[in-house]
Write an enzyme that holds these catalytic residues in place. Structure first.
Site, mmCIF file in Angstrom:
data_model
loop_
_atom_site.group_PDB
_atom_site.id
_atom_site.type_symbol
_atom_site.label_atom_id
_atom_site.label_comp_id
_atom_site.label_asym_id
_atom_site.label_seq_id
_atom_site.Cartn_x
_atom_site.Cartn_y
_atom_site.Cartn_z
ATOM 1 N N HIS A 83 12.701 -40.863 -29.211
ATOM 2 C CA HIS A 83 11.985 -41.823 -28.377
ATOM 3 C C HIS A 83 10.520 -41.407 -28.228
ATOM 4 O O HIS A 83 10.186 -40.220 -28.336
ATOM 5 C CB HIS A 83 12.647 -41.907 -26.999
ATOM 6 C CG HIS A 83 13.973 -42.604 -27.008
ATOM 7 N ND1 HIS A 83 14.602 -43.030 -25.861
ATOM 8 C CD2 HIS A 83 14.780 -42.959 -28.038
ATOM 9 C CE1 HIS A 83 15.749 -43.607 -26.182
ATOM 10 N NE2 HIS A 83 15.886 -43.573 -27.495
ATOM 11 N N GLU A 85 8.601 -41.042 -25.657
ATOM 12 C CA GLU A 85 8.320 -40.042 -24.621
ATOM 13 C C GLU A 85 8.636 -38.624 -25.097
ATOM 14 O O GLU A 85 7.890 -37.683 -24.841
ATOM 15 C CB GLU A 85 9.162 -40.308 -23.360
ATOM 16 C CG GLU A 85 8.943 -41.649 -22.696
ATOM 17 C CD GLU A 85 9.936 -42.698 -23.162
ATOM 18 O OE1 GLU A 85 10.140 -42.823 -24.389
ATOM 19 O OE2 GLU A 85 10.492 -43.395 -22.304
ATOM 20 N N CYS A 119 14.397 -44.022 -20.322
ATOM 21 C CA CYS A 119 15.862 -43.960 -20.261
ATOM 22 C C CYS A 119 16.277 -42.653 -19.576
ATOM 23 O O CYS A 119 15.439 -41.835 -19.193
ATOM 24 C CB CYS A 119 16.465 -44.049 -21.669
ATOM 25 S SG CYS A 119 16.263 -42.549 -22.648
ATOM 26 N N CYS A 177 15.053 -39.514 -21.506
ATOM 27 C CA CYS A 177 13.612 -39.267 -21.373
ATOM 28 C C CYS A 177 13.261 -38.864 -19.939
ATOM 29 O O CYS A 177 12.376 -38.037 -19.722
ATOM 30 C CB CYS A 177 12.827 -40.498 -21.808
ATOM 31 S SG CYS A 177 12.962 -40.774 -23.592
#
Lengths: 147, 147
Positions: A54, A56, A84, A87
């Site tokens: 992801h 992040e 999420c 993260c």
């Protein structure tokens, strides 16, 4: 020169657009410290064949490497979509100073599991809703094209 | 040849011991598929200077690379300590088939935030308490030595 949250979010949106153009779920993130962008990343789940790649996470790793530090108390993460659970947990461990996100994510955002419990470090400030429409619009366009 | 959960957890414990010997928080993980260990990892937060370099994350990345797949529905993760929020989120995205952990982690385990909500994929099986005493003992010894 200091920029506003909106201006920094534009930079995160530019990253999200890169993801969009590469057929990745369009989420982008940047990390800022002392008015300087020290990390830029976009979702690369498909390209890296890694469901945890992801924006992040990739931005955090870049910032840790850049600073030679495993904590980021003086940094701010700008991300186009609500982080999420994974993260959010990573941001907790990073002790990041501030998190600014654009649009909520009812399906995968951290609040789905955490509810009103704050998963972040007690010193982490949280701001949401910056360029919300633009951030959400990119996600909607992406998923609409795939249905 | 199939091994028992206890035998696989011994392998995760051997990874945790490596972390202990390197002055890292002693958590170890392995990933097993078709009775074969496809990933071994221990916590490397200090060595990599990355607060997100947990055993589970490193093991997942190894497994994704090894299999060339971003999902692990036929694999089992063995980890000595209850996964944190970040690792639980990563395991969710991986769609891993089964998670087996040793000892609970009241301070940083996922249940601190999630409570009784299951953060994993609906198809993921969860088993806990395997070699609990040994897994907890290593953690206790580590933190006792640092107080």
């Amino acid at each position: 020169m200091a920029m506003t949250d909106e201006q920094y979010m534009q930079q995160a949106l530019a990253e999200a657009q890169k993801a969009f153009d590469r057929e990745e779920v369009p989420v982008g993130a940047i990390i800022v410290m002392n008015n300087r962008i020290i990390a830029r990343a976009h979702n690369q789940v498909e390209m890296l064949n890694d469901s945890t790649a992801h924006a992040e996470i990739l931005a955090l790793t870049t910032a840790f490497n850049f600073l030679g530090s495993k904590y980021l108390p003086d940094a701010t993460l700008y991300v186009t979509v609500e982080p999420c659970l994974m993260c959010s947990g990573a941001l907790y461990w990073s002790k990041i100073g501030k998190i600014v996100y654009g649009t909520d994510d009812e399906k995968n955002g951290y609040r789905k599991c955490c509810g009103n419990k704050n998963p972040y470090h007690p010193k982490t400030k949280l701001v949401s809703g910056i360029l919300k429409e633009e951030c959400a619009g990119l996600m909607k366009d992406f998923f609409k094209a795939r249905r």
